[in-house]
Scaffold this motif. Sequence first.
Motif, PDB file in Angstrom:
ATOM      1  N   GLN A 256      11.529 105.835  17.660  1.00  0.00           N
ATOM      2  CA  GLN A 256      12.408 106.492  16.692  1.00  0.00           C
ATOM      3  C   GLN A 256      13.235 105.466  15.924  1.00  0.00           C
ATOM      4  O   GLN A 256      13.412 105.583  14.709  1.00  0.00           O
ATOM      5  CB  GLN A 256      13.335 107.470  17.420  1.00  0.00           C
ATOM      6  N   SER A 257      13.721 104.458  16.613  1.00  0.00           N
ATOM      7  CA  SER A 257      14.500 103.406  15.946  1.00  0.00           C
ATOM      8  C   SER A 257      13.641 102.642  14.949  1.00  0.00           C
ATOM      9  O   SER A 257      14.100 102.299  13.846  1.00  0.00           O
ATOM     10  CB  SER A 257      15.076 102.458  16.990  1.00  0.00           C
ATOM     11  N   SER A 258      12.387 102.382  15.292  1.00  0.00           N
ATOM     12  CA  SER A 258      11.482 101.674  14.373  1.00  0.00           C
ATOM     13  C   SER A 258      11.225 102.493  13.115  1.00  0.00           C
ATOM     14  O   SER A 258      11.244 101.967  11.997  1.00  0.00           O
ATOM     15  CB  SER A 258      10.166 101.367  15.094  1.00  0.00           C
ATOM     16  N   ILE A 259      11.001 103.785  13.287  1.00  0.00           N
ATOM     17  CA  ILE A 259      10.742 104.658  12.130  1.00  0.00           C
ATOM     18  C   ILE A 259      11.967 104.725  11.234  1.00  0.00           C
ATOM     19  O   ILE A 259      11.873 104.609   9.995  1.00  0.00           O
ATOM     20  CB  ILE A 259      10.331 106.061  12.610  1.00  0.00           C
ATOM     21  N   ARG A 260      13.127 104.899  11.819  1.00  0.00           N
ATOM     22  CA  ARG A 260      14.359 104.962  11.025  1.00  0.00           C
ATOM     23  C   ARG A 260      14.615 103.641  10.306  1.00  0.00           C
ATOM     24  O   ARG A 260      15.115 103.625   9.177  1.00  0.00           O
ATOM     25  CB  ARG A 260      15.538 105.306  11.935  1.00  0.00           C
ATOM     26  N   SER A 261      14.268 102.541  10.945  1.00  0.00           N
ATOM     27  CA  SER A 261      14.445 101.236  10.308  1.00  0.00           C
ATOM     28  C   SER A 261      13.511 101.071   9.118  1.00  0.00           C
ATOM     29  O   SER A 261      13.899 100.523   8.071  1.00  0.00           O
ATOM     30  CB  SER A 261      14.207 100.127  11.331  1.00  0.00           C
ATOM     31  N   ILE A 262      12.271 101.525   9.235  1.00  0.00           N
ATOM     32  CA  ILE A 262      11.316 101.417   8.126  1.00  0.00           C
ATOM     33  C   ILE A 262      11.789 102.239   6.934  1.00  0.00           C
ATOM     34  O   ILE A 262      11.593 101.855   5.775  1.00  0.00           O
ATOM     35  CB  ILE A 262       9.918 101.856   8.596  1.00  0.00           C
ATOM     36  N   PHE A 263      12.443 103.361   7.193  1.00  0.00           N
ATOM     37  CA  PHE A 263      12.979 104.212   6.121  1.00  0.00           C
ATOM     38  C   PHE A 263      14.401 103.798   5.718  1.00  0.00           C
ATOM     39  O   PHE A 263      15.054 104.524   4.969  1.00  0.00           O
ATOM     40  CB  PHE A 263      12.989 105.674   6.559  1.00  0.00           C
ATOM     41  N   TYR A 264      14.907 102.657   6.217  1.00  0.00           N
ATOM     42  CA  TYR A 264      16.221 102.115   5.857  1.00  0.00           C
ATOM     43  C   TYR A 264      17.372 103.041   6.237  1.00  0.00           C
ATOM     44  O   TYR A 264      18.465 102.957   5.662  1.00  0.00           O
ATOM     45  CB  TYR A 264      16.311 101.829   4.348  1.00  0.00           C
TER      46      TYR A 264
END
Length: 527
Positions: free
Chosen positions: A340-348
């Motif tokens: 979840q943290s990786s996905i949120r990071s990719i979406f800034y």
Amino acid sequence: NRQVVQEQWDLVREYVVPYRGQFFKQQTQESAVEWRENRRVFDSTAINANNTLSSSLHGAITNPSHQWFNFRFLDDKLSEDREAAQWLRDCSQITFENLRDSNFNLQANECYIDLTSFGTAFLTKEVLEKDGEFDDLLFKSTPLEESYFEQDYRGRISIFYRKMNWSATMIYSKFGDDTPDDIKRRAKENATDKDICIVFAVYKREDKEDTGRIMTPPERPYGYKYFLHDNAEQIGSEGGYYSMPALVMRWRNTADSLWGNSPAMIALADILTLNQLVELILDSLEKVVDPALKVTERGLLSDLDLGPAGINVVRSMDDMEAFESRARFDVAELNRSNLQSSIRSIFYVDQLELKDSPAMTATEVQVRYELMQRLLGPTLGRLESDFLDPLVKSTFADLMRYKRLPPAPSSVQNAENPTTLVEYAGPMARAQKLDMAQSLQSYLGAVAQLGEINPEALDKVDWDQAVALLAEYHQVEPKVLKPEAAVKKERKDRKQMENRMAEAQTVEQEGKAQAAMPPGGAPLAAV
């Protein structure tokens, strides 16, 4: 040709933007629209992250609450002309008000959603006329599944196609007596199924040029037609536009392809993995909530009853017990949090959302917009070139053509180069300008401190130019600044006043000196 990328789009649609249409399913009836919950989606992190990014883009680039662009002259002399600058500022305000009063903000939000998910979005603009006069602006975010285009060497749309499924009633309401007879008959029977495929095409007329005046549709630089997809039969008459009405925007260009890529495509591997992991966690959780049972052979004397208040007869209390799965939910939750943290990071999302404190200071807000400027700078530059510049310039030209703008002053009409440029004033653009203003102010403050030690250091700065740049960076209204002629007159009057005061002071000092002399003419000190 786009069959492969549509498979990617279909995954993005399912896991990131539900209810955006299906690429491989013809939705010819209302009952064909998928409203039921898709149980292949077990986690909404990507959905929420995409909404956050698209909404942040809308608010930071084309915020409807304030004017997000201004015009300025390419010629510095015209920019310094107060009357010309004020006229251009009035034009930019009228242009913005026409965009705001139309459905632009509603459709722009749809474009941002497509942009952050599919990587490509389309927006069409149409000038509605009434009795040959300007009536309104109409925008439409065309679905990606319906939109096709060919591009020129600059990467802009040269031909635009839109493939649509309409009902006979819709076609008849659009074209009236020009509708083919069989479709007209179905329309009179109130046929509502959207099972007729039509194509809308816009193309460049090579022998036509825009004169800046109102022209008949056949004389306009761009033509358009509607025709049936099955037999290429044209419906209605050929129309025309003054400029290409379709705009294509891409998050990132994809090498050797017309179509762009997006954060959703980059995060797709993590999104699919996260969904599979959550599905596995739910399966394991079911075993914990409703565990399997283990019994000894012939230990159960009655039928197994797992319902409320059920009674099971066993030979011994040790003959039946729950089979514990011993699932490691802590490990699964850790992996889930990482994904979840990786996905949120990719979406800034981590950079775009406010922190947990009750409020942010003005400095923190400024720093956050500066961070957005750095992270989204390449995308913002591409959007300005492919989306914002053509949109604003064509709208300005249309309002000028239909005389919806005030007449230009004589200084503009007689100028050799009245070319105008678009400057953006959204939060991200303002953050960049304020950063430049702070740098300039810091420099001027350092020079002022050096001037106290060595006054000659102040001669190195063109203070008039510095003040003009600060006004530009802070987007000060031209009416606040005095005209150059008035500034010169005030400085001249001030200089004359200072000279007169200096002369008066000199005369006064000479008079005092003469009064202090003795009658013989020698100074008292000499005596």
